[in-house]
Motif scaffolding. Structure first.
Motif, PDB file in Angstrom:
ATOM      1  N   ALA A  74       0.834  -1.195   0.000  1.00  0.00           N
ATOM      2  CA  ALA A  74       0.000   0.000   0.000  1.00  0.00           C
ATOM      3  C   ALA A  74       0.875   1.254   0.000  1.00  0.00           C
ATOM      4  N   ASP A  75       0.507   2.211  -0.823  1.00  0.00           N
ATOM      5  CA  ASP A  75       1.283   3.436  -1.008  1.00  0.00           C
ATOM      6  C   ASP A  75       0.947   4.420   0.113  1.00  0.00           C
ATOM      7  N   LEU A  76       1.908   4.678   1.002  1.00  0.00           N
ATOM      8  CA  LEU A  76       1.656   5.535   2.149  1.00  0.00           C
ATOM      9  C   LEU A  76       1.439   6.998   1.766  1.00  0.00           C
ATOM     10  N   GLN A  77       1.919   7.409   0.613  1.00  0.00           N
ATOM     11  CA  GLN A  77       1.718   8.798   0.210  1.00  0.00           C
ATOM     12  C   GLN A  77       0.304   9.047  -0.310  1.00  0.00           C
ATOM     13  N   LEU A  78      -0.403   7.983  -0.663  1.00  0.00           N
ATOM     14  CA  LEU A  78      -1.775   8.118  -1.133  1.00  0.00           C
ATOM     15  C   LEU A  78      -2.790   7.608  -0.108  1.00  0.00           C
ATOM     16  N   ARG A  79      -2.303   6.978   0.962  1.00  0.00           N
ATOM     17  CA  ARG A  79      -3.206   6.401   1.971  1.00  0.00           C
ATOM     18  C   ARG A  79      -2.749   6.861   3.355  1.00  0.00           C
ATOM     19  N   PRO A  80      -3.337   7.929   3.881  1.00  0.00           N
ATOM     20  CA  PRO A  80      -2.912   8.459   5.176  1.00  0.00           C
ATOM     21  C   PRO A  80      -2.911   7.360   6.245  1.00  0.00           C
ATOM     22  N   GLY A 107       7.074   4.675  -4.530  1.00  0.00           N
ATOM     23  CA  GLY A 107       8.272   4.675  -5.357  1.00  0.00           C
ATOM     24  C   GLY A 107       8.137   5.338  -6.709  1.00  0.00           C
ATOM     25  N   ILE A 108       6.938   5.867  -7.046  1.00  0.00           N
ATOM     26  CA  ILE A 108       6.744   6.482  -8.356  1.00  0.00           C
ATOM     27  C   ILE A 108       6.181   7.883  -8.131  1.00  0.00           C
ATOM     28  N   PRO A 109       7.033   8.832  -7.781  1.00  0.00           N
ATOM     29  CA  PRO A 109       6.559  10.158  -7.352  1.00  0.00           C
ATOM     30  C   PRO A 109       5.677  10.873  -8.370  1.00  0.00           C
ATOM     31  N   ASP A 110       6.036  10.825  -9.638  1.00  0.00           N
ATOM     32  CA  ASP A 110       5.243  11.549 -10.633  1.00  0.00           C
ATOM     33  C   ASP A 110       3.830  10.974 -10.745  1.00  0.00           C
ATOM     34  N   ALA A 111       3.720   9.656 -10.653  1.00  0.00           N
ATOM     35  CA  ALA A 111       2.397   9.039 -10.696  1.00  0.00           C
ATOM     36  C   ALA A 111       1.590   9.399  -9.453  1.00  0.00           C
ATOM     37  N   ILE A 112       2.259   9.427  -8.299  1.00  0.00           N
ATOM     38  CA  ILE A 112       1.588   9.835  -7.062  1.00  0.00           C
ATOM     39  C   ILE A 112       1.076  11.268  -7.200  1.00  0.00           C
ATOM     40  N   ALA A 113       1.892  12.138  -7.768  1.00  0.00           N
ATOM     41  CA  ALA A 113       1.482  13.532  -7.962  1.00  0.00           C
ATOM     42  C   ALA A 113       0.290  13.640  -8.894  1.00  0.00           C
ATOM     43  N   SER A 114       0.159  12.733  -9.854  1.00  0.00           N
ATOM     44  CA  SER A 114      -0.958  12.782 -10.796  1.00  0.00           C
ATOM     45  C   SER A 114      -2.292  12.562 -10.094  1.00  0.00           C
ATOM     46  N   MET A 115      -2.275  11.948  -8.900  1.00  0.00           N
ATOM     47  CA  MET A 115      -3.491  11.738  -8.118  1.00  0.00           C
ATOM     48  C   MET A 115      -3.623  12.738  -6.978  1.00  0.00           C
ATOM     49  N   GLY A 116      -2.748  13.738  -6.959  1.00  0.00           N
ATOM     50  CA  GLY A 116      -2.835  14.753  -5.916  1.00  0.00           C
ATOM     51  C   GLY A 116      -1.972  14.481  -4.710  1.00  0.00           C
ATOM     52  N   GLY A 117      -1.120  13.445  -4.792  1.00  0.00           N
ATOM     53  CA  GLY A 117      -0.223  13.135  -3.686  1.00  0.00           C
ATOM     54  C   GLY A 117       0.960  14.080  -3.652  1.00  0.00           C
ATOM     55  N   PRO A 118       1.754  14.030  -2.575  1.00  0.00           N
ATOM     56  CA  PRO A 118       2.840  14.987  -2.389  1.00  0.00           C
ATOM     57  C   PRO A 118       4.116  14.674  -3.168  1.00  0.00           C
ATOM     58  N   ALA A 119       4.241  13.470  -3.683  1.00  0.00           N
ATOM     59  CA  ALA A 119       5.400  13.085  -4.505  1.00  0.00           C
ATOM     60  C   ALA A 119       6.716  13.335  -3.793  1.00  0.00           C
ATOM     61  N   ARG A 120       6.824  12.853  -2.573  1.00  0.00           N
ATOM     62  CA  ARG A 120       8.084  13.006  -1.832  1.00  0.00           C
ATOM     63  C   ARG A 120       9.145  12.071  -2.412  1.00  0.00           C
ATOM     64  N   ARG A 121      10.399  12.504  -2.298  1.00  0.00           N
ATOM     65  CA  ARG A 121      11.516  11.730  -2.821  1.00  0.00           C
ATOM     66  C   ARG A 121      12.639  11.643  -1.787  1.00  0.00           C
ATOM     67  N   GLY A 122      13.501  10.647  -1.940  1.00  0.00           N
ATOM     68  CA  GLY A 122      14.725  10.554  -1.161  1.00  0.00           C
ATOM     69  C   GLY A 122      14.501  10.575   0.339  1.00  0.00           C
TER      70      GLY A 122
END
Length: 299
Positions: A74-80, A107-122
């Protein structure tokens, strides 16, 4: 050798593609009938042809009675985390404790951003993931969760319901920082597919996890170690991942258990999933259990 001597378990990765739904449903019921332990569902909601992982798992749980489910991961950047804990605890109550929660930092920041996620890296992503895992743990334990930081603001949530058994937190990790978080906080490590983390690369990663666990006052032997294994049993001699006859599969998974420290193997069949699942359950799983037990008994 790095055998943590944990009981072995085996699972099947399910295809979340909407167009394959009928086959996925059949595979889930087949895996349960054949005695596998886990059904794993990947979480890439930004893929337009993918069903939502939690919706798929929830529906399949109503069509099965025994087999466990795990988000892989589960993607933590899209699921609080607090809401994710609520979902996992709720499904655990509804299924009698058949839920394991695999999570990852995203692990896919640009895709996360496409759904309104924060797209954190590193390092920013790792710090967010570590804090998320700590909040997940507190919420799954039924605590009052209050936490304020640049990453989360939770204002005194009374967590619940309490699941009938603890929901294990397994962390998907590949690089040093996330592996360290795994050792400090998680109940287990989910390794990426064997084509992304090759067997020769595993011992160094296990060592990072173990050292982090010991530094945190934890026993590394308590952590589950999960390997996602893509490949084909029988058939052509070439293809992605582990390809070969049943003897090669049995010997390889046995080696990966007693030499690399994995205790859980999740099959990702590259073709003929019904046939591959049957071969895995009937011919691979019992033989691996037998060989590993024989090796352990001889020590």
């Amino acid at each position: 050798m790095t055998d943590y001597r944990r009981p072995l378990s085996f699972g099947l990765s399910l295809d979340p593609t909407a167009g394959s739904w009928a086959q996925t449903r059949q595979l889930a019921q087949t895996a349960e009938r054949l005695g596998l332990d886990h059904l794993a569902v990947q979480d890439h909601p930004y893929q337009p042809d993918h069903l939502d992982a939690w919706t798929l798992i929830s529906h399949l749980s109503a069509l099965t009675e025994r087999i466990g489910f795990v988000t892989d991961v589960a993607d933590l950047q899209l699921r609080p985390p607090v809401m994710l804990a609520k979902a996992a605890a709720s499904l655990s109550v509804l299924t009698g404790g058949r839920v394991r929660l695999g999570v990852g930092g995203g692990g896919i920041p640009d895709a996360i951003a496409s759904m309104g996620g924060p797209a954190r890296r590193g390092p920013d992503m790792v710090a967010y993931a570590e804090e998320s895992v700590e909040l997940l743990r507190r919420a799954l334990n039924g605590e009052v969760v209050e936490h304020h930081s640049p990453y989360h603001s939770v204002g005194g949530y009374q967590a619940g319901p309490m699941p009938p058994r603890p929901v294990e937190l397994w962390l998907g990790a590949q690089k040093r920082r996330m592996l360290t978080v795994t050792g400090r906080h998680a109940d287990g490590w989910i390794s990426p597919l064997n084509i992304y983390v090759a067997p020769r690369e595993v011992p160094a990663r296990q060592q990072i996890i173990d050292e982090a666990a010991v530094a945190a006052g934890r026993d590394p032997r308590t952590l589950r170690r999960v390997y996602n294994v893509i490949g084909a049993i029988g058939g052509p001699a070439s293809g992605p991942g582990l390809v070969g006859d049943t003897a090669r599969w049995v010997d390889t998974l046995t080696e990966w258990a007693v030499d690399l420290g994995f205790d859980t193997f999740v099959l990702w069949p590259v073709a003929e999933p019904e046939r591959q699942t049957a071969l895995f359950a009937h011919e691979i799983v019992p033989a691996v259990r037998e060989q590993v037990e024989a090796i352990r008994s001889a020590w």
